[in-house]
Design an enzyme around this catalytic site. Structure first.
Site, PDB file in Angstrom:
ATOM      1  N   THR A 249      23.388  51.128  28.287  1.00 59.77           N
ATOM      2  CA  THR A 249      23.779  52.663  27.754  1.00 59.77           C
ATOM      3  C   THR A 249      23.511  52.769  26.446  1.00 59.77           C
ATOM      4  O   THR A 249      23.059  51.847  25.764  1.00 59.77           O
ATOM      5  CB  THR A 249      25.218  53.091  28.052  1.00 59.77           C
ATOM      6  OG1 THR A 249      26.105  52.182  27.092  1.00 59.77           O
ATOM      7  CG2 THR A 249      25.802  52.956  29.573  1.00 59.77           C
ATOM      8  N   GLY A 250      23.762  54.035  26.150  1.00 55.84           N
ATOM      9  CA  GLY A 250      23.414  54.617  24.623  1.00 55.84           C
ATOM     10  C   GLY A 250      24.397  54.606  23.799  1.00 55.84           C
ATOM     11  O   GLY A 250      24.451  54.875  22.364  1.00 55.84           O
ATOM     12  N   ASP A 251      25.560  54.021  24.362  1.00 63.39           N
ATOM     13  CA  ASP A 251      26.881  53.951  23.236  1.00 63.39           C
ATOM     14  C   ASP A 251      27.393  52.496  23.816  1.00 63.39           C
ATOM     15  O   ASP A 251      26.968  51.848  24.322  1.00 63.39           O
ATOM     16  CB  ASP A 251      27.658  55.149  23.343  1.00 63.39           C
ATOM     17  CG  ASP A 251      28.246  55.274  22.192  1.00 63.39           C
ATOM     18  OD1 ASP A 251      28.691  54.454  21.621  1.00 63.39           O
ATOM     19  OD2 ASP A 251      28.355  56.557  21.635  1.00 63.39           O
ATOM     20  N   ASP A 252      28.692  52.700  23.428  1.00 63.48           N
ATOM     21  CA  ASP A 252      29.637  51.403  23.899  1.00 63.48           C
ATOM     22  C   ASP A 252      29.593  51.007  25.452  1.00 63.48           C
ATOM     23  O   ASP A 252      29.755  52.098  26.166  1.00 63.48           O
ATOM     24  CB  ASP A 252      31.194  51.820  23.444  1.00 63.48           C
ATOM     25  CG  ASP A 252      31.249  51.688  21.971  1.00 63.48           C
ATOM     26  OD1 ASP A 252      30.464  51.105  21.231  1.00 63.48           O
ATOM     27  OD2 ASP A 252      32.088  52.593  21.411  1.00 63.48           O
ATOM     28  N   THR A 283      23.438  47.420  24.568  1.00 62.56           N
ATOM     29  CA  THR A 283      23.414  48.908  24.052  1.00 62.56           C
ATOM     30  C   THR A 283      22.713  48.701  22.401  1.00 62.56           C
ATOM     31  O   THR A 283      23.141  48.003  21.781  1.00 62.56           O
ATOM     32  CB  THR A 283      24.736  49.393  23.882  1.00 62.56           C
ATOM     33  OG1 THR A 283      25.052  50.419  23.066  1.00 62.56           O
ATOM     34  CG2 THR A 283      25.886  48.283  23.397  1.00 62.56           C
TER      35      THR A 283
END
Length: 463
Positions: A249-252, A283
């Site tokens: 994903t683009g975050d945690d 990530t």
């Protein structure tokens, strides 16, 4: 080499076990949560007029089907089956004692019309929407005050079609906080399993004020540059099991939370008794596992093991700030493999977003008893950036059996940190260089397999 335990060793083991009974309960919880409950009543979404062409909006069909199935909640519950097809829909509510089951070729698609994602009130532990003041858009699949909920399938797909939301966020044209893909509030007995989740508008799976939650065998994917598309965010929730997941994903990948500044302090519901195991993911912008930054209600008794992070910014991270209050304590992370990770371990003490100007800057967080052990890493730029708070040091940070291939000439940078370490390479910062065994074993959380015989000359041998 065989190691003989002395009576002192045995007593120490018993003490550590007695200090951490949650571990046994947590493992049992993982084993007991199951998606294979047989419901005595079942319907298919097509019976309510749904069309799986990817174009027809099916929100009413989902709402009507679930309204009908609610009549069976006191008769053993019911199942809503979604067959092969592409089922476009806006947000819909689930009910108690319900299974939402997807065929392997079924895709539930989130509408790209924001009007199909209704507005709801902000969470009381946040005081406002996470991104903007005021309310927030409701998740695609939503539930409140429910019991015994299952979302499962033979790797069917739930796709939030989040790119339109990401563009609104980047262009600063949002009026309200973006929706999650799946959110349950104040619910008990939630199982999410055997599914693929794609392109969430915001955080993907968000159980908040929940208990007895299992997320198992799921794949979560959003573009690596998508904003704030966290994978799984247990929030002010207890008895949570996350296992056998792949997340990119683009975050945690996983972020454990418990409320934001004065609102989280006032609501006072911690996240506790959380098991994470067999997690793989990447990530580029954030962390494999994060604790915080919204942790004002407290986070404790977290056990994470068998983790693999690659191509990522950070492996393990604690995020907090003056004004948060709360605590992060009794955290145990073990058996971690990192490849091509910029920062292996990071504690950030000035993650300074605040909901408003009414927070108390003197509300300092308590960070203590953090154990990280059995970690290997290849092509890691920095081993650790561990920043505590002046006048509020992070205490009893325990690192053991960590071997990282580091490319930076300054592998560790520590401030306002106190703790211990054994067998860490490259050598850790001075504040952590005192050994764990035997004097400081009780200061470290749940380091059972670092019990050594004091008569054993080979100090590198572990039980």
């Amino acid at each position: 080499m065989r190691i003989t335990l002395t009576r002192v060793d045995v007593l120490l083991i018993l003490v550590v076990f007695n200090e951490a009974p949650w571990y046994i309960r947590g493992s049992f919880q993982c084993q007991q949560m199951s998606s294979e409950i047989v419901r005595p009543h079942s319907v298919t979404i097509t019976e309510f007029g749904a069309v799986g062409d990817g174009l027809t909006i099916n929100t009413k069909a989902f709402q009507n089907a679930i309204f009908y199935l609610n009549s069976f909640s006191d008769k053993g519950g019911a199942q809503l089956f979604v067959p092969a097809g592409r089922w476009l829909t806006g947000s819909f509510d689930l009910v108690s004692h319900l299974t939402l089951r997807l065929d392997k070729d079924a895709v539930i698609l989130g509408s790209i019309n924001s009007d199909d994602w209704p507005l709801i009130d902000p969470l009381p532990s946040y005081g406002r929407g996470r991104e903007l003041p005021g309310g927030r858009h409701r998740s695609l699949i939503f539930g409140r005050n429910l019991t015994d909920i299952i979302i499962t399938g033979d790797n069917g797909t739930i796709d939030g079609q989040g790119s339109v939301w990401w563009n609104w966020f980047r262009n600063e044209t949002l009026d309200y906080t973006r929706p999650h893909l799946v959110e349950f509030i104040n619910s008990t007995g939630v199982v999410i399993s055997n599914l693929t989740f794609l392109n969430s508008p915001f955080w993907t799976i968000h159980p908040v004020y929940c208990s007895q939650v299992a997320v198992q065998n799921v794949t979560i994917i959003s573009p690596l540059d998508s904003p704030n598309t966290d994978g799984i965010d247990p929030d002010s929730s207890n008895d949570v099991c996350i296992e056998d997941c792949y997340i990119s994903t683009g975050d945690d990948l996983i972020a454990i939370k418990s409320g934001w500044d004065e609102y989280g302090i006032s609501y006072a519901r911690p996240s506790t008794n959380i098991i994470i195991r067999r997690l793989v993911g990447e990530t580029r912008s954030s962390s494999g596992i994060a604790l915080g930054s919204e942790m004002s209600g407290g986070i404790s008794e977290v056990h994470a093991e068998n983790l693999q992070f690659f191509n990522s910014n950070t492996g393990i991270r604690i995020k907090t700030s003056p004004g948060r209050g709360g605590y992060v304590r009794n955290i145990y992370v073990s058996d971690v493999i990192m490849t091509d990770v910029k920062i292996a371990i990071r504690f950030t003490s000035n993650y300074g977003e605040h909901p408003d100007n009414f927070y108390d800057p003197l509300a300092l967080p308590i960070i203590e008893k953090i154990t990280i052990k059995d970690v290997t890493g290849k092509n890691v730029k920095v081993a650790g950036l561990l920043d505590g708070i002046d006048g509020d040091s992070f205490l009893n940070i325990c690192l053991s059996n960590i071997s990282l291939s580091v490319t930076s000439g300054s592998p560790w940078n520590c401030s306002y940190i106190q703790g211990y370490s054994d067998f860490v390479s490259p050598k850790t910062c001075e504040a952590l260089q005192e050994g764990i065994y035997p004097k400081h074993l009780s200061d470290c959380y749940c380091v059972l397999n670092h019990m050594r015989s004091p008569t054993d000359p080979d100090r590198s041998t572990l039980v």
